[in-house]
Scaffold this active site. Structure first.
Site, PDB file in Angstrom:
ATOM      1  N   ASP A 278     -32.058 -52.198  24.142  1.00 54.65           N
ATOM      2  CA  ASP A 278     -32.085 -53.764  24.041  1.00 54.65           C
ATOM      3  C   ASP A 278     -33.353 -54.515  24.635  1.00 54.65           C
ATOM      4  O   ASP A 278     -33.979 -54.587  23.609  1.00 54.65           O
ATOM      5  CB  ASP A 278     -31.149 -53.938  24.508  1.00 54.65           C
ATOM      6  CG  ASP A 278     -30.893 -53.278  25.917  1.00 54.65           C
ATOM      7  OD1 ASP A 278     -31.214 -52.324  26.223  1.00 54.65           O
ATOM      8  OD2 ASP A 278     -29.917 -54.238  26.135  1.00 54.65           O
TER       9      ASP A 278
ATOM     10  N   LYS B   1     -30.327 -45.412  24.723  1.00 53.26           N
ATOM     11  CA  LYS B   1     -29.259 -46.063  25.740  1.00 53.26           C
ATOM     12  C   LYS B   1     -28.322 -45.355  26.166  1.00 53.26           C
ATOM     13  O   LYS B   1     -27.137 -45.417  26.450  1.00 53.26           O
ATOM     14  CB  LYS B   1     -28.413 -46.660  24.287  1.00 53.26           C
ATOM     15  CG  LYS B   1     -27.611 -47.995  24.813  1.00 53.26           C
ATOM     16  CD  LYS B   1     -27.997 -49.393  25.244  1.00 53.26           C
ATOM     17  CE  LYS B   1     -26.846 -50.522  25.524  1.00 53.26           C
ATOM     18  NZ  LYS B   1     -27.116 -51.533  26.341  1.00 53.26           N
TER      19      LYS B   1
ATOM     20  N   TYR C 126     -26.129 -41.286  11.611  1.00 52.08           N
ATOM     21  CA  TYR C 126     -26.418 -41.401   9.258  1.00 52.08           C
ATOM     22  C   TYR C 126     -25.787 -39.970   9.201  1.00 52.08           C
ATOM     23  O   TYR C 126     -25.279 -39.882   8.233  1.00 52.08           O
ATOM     24  CB  TYR C 126     -27.989 -41.532   9.336  1.00 52.08           C
ATOM     25  CG  TYR C 126     -28.218 -42.661   9.159  1.00 52.08           C
ATOM     26  CD1 TYR C 126     -28.308 -43.037  10.426  1.00 52.08           C
ATOM     27  CD2 TYR C 126     -28.857 -43.340   8.383  1.00 52.08           C
ATOM     28  CE1 TYR C 126     -29.515 -44.909   9.795  1.00 52.08           C
ATOM     29  CE2 TYR C 126     -29.794 -44.143   8.355  1.00 52.08           C
ATOM     30  CZ  TYR C 126     -29.738 -44.730   9.081  1.00 52.08           C
ATOM     31  OH  TYR C 126     -30.466 -46.240   9.384  1.00 52.08           O
TER      32      TYR C 126
ATOM     33  N   ASP D  26     -34.143 -46.406  12.939  1.00 53.09           N
ATOM     34  CA  ASP D  26     -34.574 -47.320  11.746  1.00 53.09           C
ATOM     35  C   ASP D  26     -34.133 -49.597  12.061  1.00 53.09           C
ATOM     36  O   ASP D  26     -35.604 -50.246  11.764  1.00 53.09           O
ATOM     37  CB  ASP D  26     -33.012 -47.430  11.242  1.00 53.09           C
ATOM     38  CG  ASP D  26     -32.539 -48.568  10.333  1.00 53.09           C
ATOM     39  OD1 ASP D  26     -33.560 -48.512   8.927  1.00 53.09           O
ATOM     40  OD2 ASP D  26     -31.390 -48.684   9.863  1.00 53.09           O
TER      41      ASP D  26
ATOM     42  N   ASP E 187     -38.234 -51.382  11.478  1.00 52.73           N
ATOM     43  CA  ASP E 187     -38.456 -52.976  10.838  1.00 52.73           C
ATOM     44  C   ASP E 187     -39.490 -54.063  11.867  1.00 52.73           C
ATOM     45  O   ASP E 187     -40.028 -54.911  11.470  1.00 52.73           O
ATOM     46  CB  ASP E 187     -37.031 -53.265  10.519  1.00 52.73           C
ATOM     47  CG  ASP E 187     -36.470 -52.764   8.985  1.00 52.73           C
ATOM     48  OD1 ASP E 187     -36.999 -51.911   8.159  1.00 52.73           O
ATOM     49  OD2 ASP E 187     -36.016 -53.950   9.176  1.00 52.73           O
TER      50      ASP E 187
HETATM   51  C1  IPM Z   1     -34.546 -46.993   5.809  1.00 53.84           C
HETATM   52  C2  IPM Z   1     -33.945 -47.683   4.988  1.00 53.84           C
HETATM   53  C3  IPM Z   1     -32.863 -46.663   4.860  1.00 53.84           C
HETATM   54  C4  IPM Z   1     -32.442 -46.064   6.391  1.00 53.84           C
HETATM   55  C5  IPM Z   1     -31.972 -47.007   4.030  1.00 53.84           C
HETATM   56  C6  IPM Z   1     -32.407 -48.011   2.423  1.00 53.84           C
HETATM   57  C7  IPM Z   1     -30.492 -45.693   3.769  1.00 53.84           C
HETATM   58  O1  IPM Z   1     -33.319 -48.926   6.130  1.00 53.84           O
HETATM   59  O2  IPM Z   1     -35.669 -46.095   5.281  1.00 53.84           O
HETATM   60  O3  IPM Z   1     -35.549 -47.380   6.767  1.00 53.84           O
HETATM   61  O4  IPM Z   1     -31.242 -46.699   6.299  1.00 53.84           O
HETATM   62  O5  IPM Z   1     -33.063 -45.409   6.545  1.00 53.84           O
HETATM   63 MG    MG Z   2     -34.704 -49.238   7.612  1.00 49.17          MG
END
Ligand code: IPM
Ligand code: MG
Length: 365
Positions: A224, A192, A142, A248, A252
């Site tokens: 993975d 990884k 990032y 990230d 999710d």
């Molecule tokens: C998160 C989001 C952000 C990230 C984006 C919106 C920049 O996906 O906070 O997980 O990738 O960190």
């Molecule tokens: Mg995210």
């Protein structure tokens, strides 16, 4: 005590969910005698419209001076055509880097009342899910050097860099291990290391830091495999420690298996426990302004703020209990609705938490 909260409603459903959260915080103020003041700030698309930049200097400065930052969500289709530094998401990266928020805590908890919303096998859901993802937030891909170039034939190429300094790995490792102490005492470091040099350094440093925590069980897992184990046996995880990009993606996934991303809070912290608190979900432009969004992730983020930045453990637990009980009562926004339950909206959900919180306090008193 008087706490100044830099408040960034942002875009899409952000303002609605933040509005409900402030109502809950005001109940807390009434119950505890603390005072909260809210400096309302612009970021993301709202700031682009008003000031031509996703993160105005005033927002960053006020956020830096505040006791904590509470953020709704940023972004939306209106600003999708913008490039690079003008994208609304840049506001998030700017706040993270500007405030030095290197530790991102994303708890993925399956509330007992939401077992039906869990997309995994019912036997797996029955066992419960309680994972804390600790994501490094100011390093790696990032923030590494990135470039888009053109070769001699006029063809484009691009690169991003994943770089970690051992000090960056050490401080996030300590955050994960400290958290594991108050939980089930297990850290899974995800990397990884079979491919990436930065992962091999990650593993070495994690092993070194682990020596100071003999009571914590540590294992290492390739990313993975980790993504597979999360859906196969989520119960095998307690604290997941990982770098920015892996975190990230895995957060999710960890979120989704708890039923809805509309339920997930997060904290982004620096060393002194100052932090930014925000729901993991985005701005959901499709339902913005329709009183349909689930405010619980933001309310739960405020609970994290009270616990971590303001040291109000009891009040934080009370909010979490109130949320759990409101869910037990069958109230559901669209994102967590399954047949037979009671469909509600953003404002009613907020009000239900407010009322439940007052009830709980009465019982406690
Ligand atoms: C998160 C989001 C952000 C990230 C984006 C919106 C920049 O996906 O906070 O997980 O990738 O960190
Ligand atoms: Mg995210």
């Amino acid at each position: 005590m008087k706490y100044n909260i830099a408040t960034i409603p942002g875009d899409g459903i952000g303002p609605e969910v933040v509005h409900e959260t402030i109502k809950v915080l005001e109940v807390v103020a009434g119950l505890t005698g603390h005072t909260f003041s809210y400096s309302m700030l612009l970021a993301g698309g709202a700031a682009l419209d008003a000031a031509g930049h996703p993160l105005p200097e005033e927002t960053l400065q006020t956020a830096m001076a505040a006791d904590a930052v509470l953020l709704g969500a940023v972004g939306g289709p209106k600003w999708d055509h913008l490039e690079g530094d003008l994208r609304p998401e840049r506001a998030l990266l700017g706040l993270r880097k500007g405030l030095g928020l290197f530790a991102n805590l994303r708890p993925a908890l399956l509330f007992p009342a939401l077992k039906q919303a869990c997309p995994l096998h019912p036997d797996t859901a029955e066992k419960g899910i309680d994972i804390m993802v600790v994501r490094e937030l100011t390093g790696g891909l990032y923030f590494g050097k990135q470039e888009r170039l053109t070769d001699k034939e006029g063809k484009e190429f691009a690169y991003d860099t994943m770089m970690y300094h051992e000090d960056e790995i050490r401080r996030i490792t300590r955050v994960a291990f400290d958290l594991a102490k108050g939980r089930k005492g297990k850290v899974t470091s995800v990397d990884k290391a079979n491919i990436l040099e930065s992962s091999r350094l990650w593993r070495k440093v994690v092993l070194e830091e682990a020596k100071a925590y003999p009571e914590i069980t540590l294992d290492h897992m390739y990313v993975d495999n980790a993504s597979m184990q999360l859906v196969k046996q989520p119960q095998s995880f307690d604290v997941i420690l990982t770098e920015n990009m892996f975190g990230d993606i895995l957060s999710d996934e960890a979120g989704m298996i708890t039923g809805s991303i509309g339920m997930l809070p997060s904290a982004s912290l620096r060393e002194d426990k100052r932090g930014m608190y925000e729901p993991v979900h985005g701005s959901a432009p499709d339902i913005a302004g329709l009183n349909k969004a689930n405010p619980l992730a933001t309310i739960l983020s405020a609970a994290m703020m009270l616990r971590i930045s303001f040291k109000m453990e009891e009040t934080a637990s009370l909010i979490e209990q109130a949320v759990s009980q409101v869910l037990e009562s069958g109230l559901r926004t669209g994102d967590i609705f399954t047949a037979g339950e009671q469909m509600t909206n953003t404002r009613e959900m907020g009000l239900a938490v407010v009322n439940q919180l007052k009830q709980l306090e009465k019982k406690g008193a």
